[in-house]
Each structure stands twice: as structure tokens, then as C-alpha cells.
Design an enzyme around this catalytic site. Sequence first.
Site, PDB file in Angstrom:
ATOM      1  CE  LYS A 186      -3.866  -2.290   2.320  1.00  0.00           C
ATOM      2  NZ  LYS A 186      -4.482  -2.646   3.606  1.00  0.00           N
TER       3      LYS A 186
ATOM      4  CD  GLN B 172      -3.265  -4.242   6.794  1.00  0.00           C
ATOM      5  OE1 GLN B 172      -3.164  -3.292   6.030  1.00  0.00           O
ATOM      6  NE2 GLN B 172      -3.993  -5.310   6.502  1.00  0.00           N
TER       7      GLN B 172
ATOM      8  CG  ASP C 142      -9.654   0.406   5.478  1.00  0.00           C
ATOM      9  OD1 ASP C 142      -9.401   0.083   4.299  1.00  0.00           O
ATOM     10  OD2 ASP C 142      -8.902   0.151   6.432  1.00  0.00           O
TER      11      ASP C 142
END
Length: 310
Positions: A54, A98, A124
Site C-alpha cells: 500500500k 491494518q 477503509d
Amino acid sequence: MSARLLNGTEIARQVRAELAPRVAAFSARAGRPPGLGILLVGHDPGSEIYVRNKGKAAAELGIRADTERLPHTATLDEVLAIVDRLNKSAVHDGILVQSPLPAEMGSDAEQRVFDTISPAKDVDGFHPVNVGLLVQNRPHLVPCTPLGIIELLVRSETKIAGARAVVIGRSDIVGKPSALLLLHRHATVTICHSKTVNLPAVAAGADILVAAIGRAGFVTRDFVKPGATVIDVGINRVTDPEVARRLLLSTPQRLADFEKKGSVLVGDVHPEVAEVAGVLTPVPGGVGPLTIAMLLGNTVKAAEASIGTR
Ligand code: NAD
């Protein structure tokens, strides 16, 4: 018949190329690049790879990505303190913590983190405000993997409106938001899960079948209507040689790789489905690359919204 494979790597490249001018325009206007703050807790090897990928993808596009780390012994309060700092940061437009968090933090730790991230920086799309906006079909920041699924369908010119879509899996991260996005694009949607009765027959009614289960090769040819579009979201690491041989029979090169490395990544869809489906996403190289591209897209969107250009 052999299914047409959708090249997620190439489609993700197109998505990133389309984001590049928006990154440049934002940077010129704001006097800084869009910024993503990533928090990694512990040393889960899978998470390490995801976070590295990422960060690399962000940097290649000119997005600032800063990764903070906490040891696996960190407390939830320490995690929330970093989230709070990133919420207030003037250079970070997006925040990503994460998953998974260490089990010791408790079963509700991830939800508490999602609840703490500012909805405006929730790249997200897991904050209840963003979930609510998605349910009401006025989406702002939407979970990345479901967005990637829609991108794959749209760019492969799969007709969604009027199609029968079956989503196997009801997680908040993939299954439910995918079903909502398909519904808002006027598909007739069925969500299946571990308690669904006669799952293969339900799945076999689908024009679009999304498999988000987390079980290697679970979706076999009897789940699939001939000609259907099958989106394989699953990412499963197989180490059992017998399972690997069964799933990789038709791909000798991948089987040879497995014999060398002792592990292989496979999807939820059995390779035999390629003989029945019309269109299929491979694993790896299908949905995965889109998930990262959509994260970058959400970061740019959050950045633009912060200066009122979106
Ligand atoms: P999850 O474990 O949260 O949810 C799995 C879902 O599958 C559950 O809703 C459950 O009801 C359903 N399920 C489990 N066993 C079943 C069975 N026997 N029959 C029918 N349904 C069953 O997982 P998730 O986070 O939604 O992820 C699903 C898969 O997608 C995993 O393999 C994960 O690694 C992968 N994933 C991939 C990406 C990507 O970028 N490609 C992103 C996120 C998740």
C-alpha cells in the site's frame, strides 16, 4: 468453454493512471500531496506485505504515506491515541489501521478503532457514518474491495442492472458492502452465508457470483451457471500438498512453484469453474490489485473533500 480472465493488475493500472492528474491538481492547490497515515500493530507477515504494498503504491502515485508501528504488546489505548493524532493531522487525509489487530486487544478492538477514525478520513469506509451513507445510497468513502469488485464489473462491461447477483459471505468488510453496491446498481441481490441452505443451487441462479468466503477452492462448477461472471475475492494461503495438487492440477507452473516454496495463494473459486463461467477473476491478479487502487482513490477523494474540490 473457457472463461475470459479479467486482468485486475491491468485494470488497477488504468485506475491509478486516472488518479494521477487528480493527485497533481490537489498537490498544486493544497501545496502538499494527499497524505495517508497507516498504523501497523505487531508483525503479522501478511499485514507486513499488505502495508508495504500500500505504501509503495501510494508513493508511486505521489501520495504521501507514513507508516507508524506499534509492537504486538501495545494496548488499545495506544492505538486509539495514534488514531486521534492522525485525526488531527493537517497532512494526513486518510487513516488506515491494518487488520488484524492482535487478539489480546479484545474482540471489539477493531470496531472501536473504526469508530474512532474521523469519518472524513476513513479511507477503509468502515466507520458507522460511512456505512450508513452507503446503506442510504449516498456513499462517500466506501470499503475498497467492494469498490474494486464494481470497478472490475464495470470495466469488463458486465451488465449489472437487472442481473441476478449472489454474494457468498456477509462480512462488514466485503460481503455486505458488495451486496449493497450491486443493489444500488440495480442488480437483484442474494446474500449467502454459512447457514444458507442448498448453497450451490442458490449460487447457480447468479449471473454475477461474488465469492468472499475465505475457503480455498470452495466454489466448484456446480455453483456456477454457464456463462456467469464470477468474482473471486478469496485469498487463501495453502500449505497442504494434497490440497495444492488438487487445486493446481490445471496450472503445472503454479504447482511447480508450490513444490519449491511450500505454499501458494489461491482463491475461493475452484479452477474447474473456468470451464463453466463466462468471465472469471484470477487469484492472484484479480480483485487484490483493485483493492489497493481503490484505497488510493479513497485517499484522493478524502483529500479533495478536505479542500472542497470534491
Ligand atoms: P470473513 O471471515 O469475515 O467472512 C467470511 C464469510 O464467509 C462469512 O460471512 C461466512 O458466513 C461466510 N462463510 C464461511 N463459511 C461458509 C460456508 N461454508 N458456506 C457459505 N458461507 C460461508 O472474511 P472476509 O473478510 O469477508 O474475507 C473473505 C475472503 O476474502 C478471505 O479469503 C479474505 O482473505 C479475502 N479478502 C480479499 C481481499 C482482496 O483484496 N482480494 C480483501 C479482503 C478480504
